[in-house]
Design a protein around this motif. Sequence first.
Motif, PDB file in Angstrom:
ATOM      1  N   UNK A   1       0.894  -1.162   0.000  1.00  0.00           N
ATOM      2  CA  UNK A   1       0.000   0.000   0.000  1.00  0.00           C
ATOM      3  C   UNK A   1       0.934   1.213   0.000  1.00  0.00           C
ATOM      4  N   UNK A   2       1.181   1.732  -1.181  1.00  0.00           N
ATOM      5  CA  UNK A   2       2.238   2.732  -1.357  1.00  0.00           C
ATOM      6  C   UNK A   2       1.832   4.101  -0.820  1.00  0.00           C
TER       7      UNK A   2
ATOM      8  N   UNK B   1       0.085   8.418   4.027  1.00  0.00           N
ATOM      9  CA  UNK B   1       0.540   7.263   4.801  1.00  0.00           C
ATOM     10  C   UNK B   1      -0.549   6.768   5.746  1.00  0.00           C
ATOM     11  N   UNK B   2      -1.301   7.678   6.314  1.00  0.00           N
ATOM     12  CA  UNK B   2      -2.401   7.261   7.176  1.00  0.00           C
ATOM     13  C   UNK B   2      -3.451   6.503   6.376  1.00  0.00           C
ATOM     14  N   UNK B   3      -3.720   6.971   5.156  1.00  0.00           N
ATOM     15  CA  UNK B   3      -4.680   6.289   4.286  1.00  0.00           C
ATOM     16  C   UNK B   3      -4.169   4.907   3.908  1.00  0.00           C
ATOM     17  N   UNK B   4      -2.884   4.821   3.575  1.00  0.00           N
ATOM     18  CA  UNK B   4      -2.305   3.527   3.193  1.00  0.00           C
ATOM     19  C   UNK B   4      -2.347   2.548   4.361  1.00  0.00           C
ATOM     20  N   UNK B   5      -2.062   3.037   5.558  1.00  0.00           N
ATOM     21  CA  UNK B   5      -2.091   2.164   6.731  1.00  0.00           C
ATOM     22  C   UNK B   5      -3.502   1.654   6.998  1.00  0.00           C
ATOM     23  N   UNK B   6      -4.484   2.513   6.821  1.00  0.00           N
ATOM     24  CA  UNK B   6      -5.872   2.102   7.030  1.00  0.00           C
ATOM     25  C   UNK B   6      -6.288   1.061   5.993  1.00  0.00           C
TER      26      UNK B   6
ATOM     27  N   UNK C   1       9.848   2.861   3.877  1.00  0.00           N
ATOM     28  CA  UNK C   1       9.852   4.140   3.146  1.00  0.00           C
ATOM     29  C   UNK C   1       8.877   4.114   1.984  1.00  0.00           C
ATOM     30  N   UNK C   2       8.497   2.921   1.527  1.00  0.00           N
ATOM     31  CA  UNK C   2       7.606   2.817   0.374  1.00  0.00           C
ATOM     32  C   UNK C   2       6.133   2.858   0.749  1.00  0.00           C
ATOM     33  N   UNK C   3       5.818   2.637   2.010  1.00  0.00           N
ATOM     34  CA  UNK C   3       4.434   2.587   2.438  1.00  0.00           C
ATOM     35  C   UNK C   3       4.248   1.499   3.476  1.00  0.00           C
ATOM     36  N   UNK C   4       3.183   0.692   3.325  1.00  0.00           N
ATOM     37  CA  UNK C   4       2.889  -0.379   4.272  1.00  0.00           C
ATOM     38  C   UNK C   4       2.753  -1.698   3.513  1.00  0.00           C
TER      39      UNK C   4
END
Length: 279
Positions: free
Chosen positions: A128-129, A138-143, A210-213
Amino acid sequence: MELHLKRSPPPVPVTVNGVVIPAAAIAAEAQNHPVPKGRPGWAWGAAARALALREVLLQEAKACRIAPAPMELVAGQWETEEESLIRQLLESVIVPPAANEMRLRSIYENAPDRFRGPSLFEAAHILFAAPPGDATARATAQARAAKVLMELRSAPHRFAALAADHSDCPSRTNGGHLGQLASGDTVTEFETALIGMEEGAISEEPVESRYGFHLIRLDARALGEVLPFAAVLPRLREAQEKTDWVRASRAYVEQLAARAHVTGIDLAEAPWTEVKKTA
């Protein structure tokens, strides 16, 4: 009726032995000091301390009659004259003790698993980049990762299908498979997660890099053999010498700063910035 407004006194200029550190220079340096959450003004103070310490070192280099001799750091990139003066000053006064081989052997024997040859992994992931500096992304990707992880917990056999539907990595066309990976092939956060997982397991939480999750599945792992002490001794010796050099340089800079007359900033307010040894 007259109103008398109480005015704040003008700020005390930052000086080192009478040399003024311009406010504009501090403001420019502050851009290099990210502000911790809830600490407004921290960057300015950190920048002022950094420039004051730099001035302390430059004044000492001048007192020692050191002439600038910039060295080439990488092809086509040279030190500035000030960087050269500080490096030469530190090199002239700091002589850390030689590394103690018995001490290094103790470090090795207490944690031999830290000194293994390359390991091999078979793994798959769903990425999830998100850019490293974009907090919202990043918060959106983590969710997104957390939501897909809930699906995986109830249906781990759907990993490939979920990778195809959600992953931002080209490996999605292959069910998220990354093939065979060796130590060093991935970023540290990803490899650390692989080392800590059981074969066949899916990461318990999204793994941030660094790329996301990432949601990671470890299919197989072959840990490298523990290397003999003789093979890791040069690396241990180099690491210890760097640690000792940093400790000695910090003590030396603290001594210089204690002797300097500094106004506008307290050099003891925050942890000292480590002086980096030139390779």
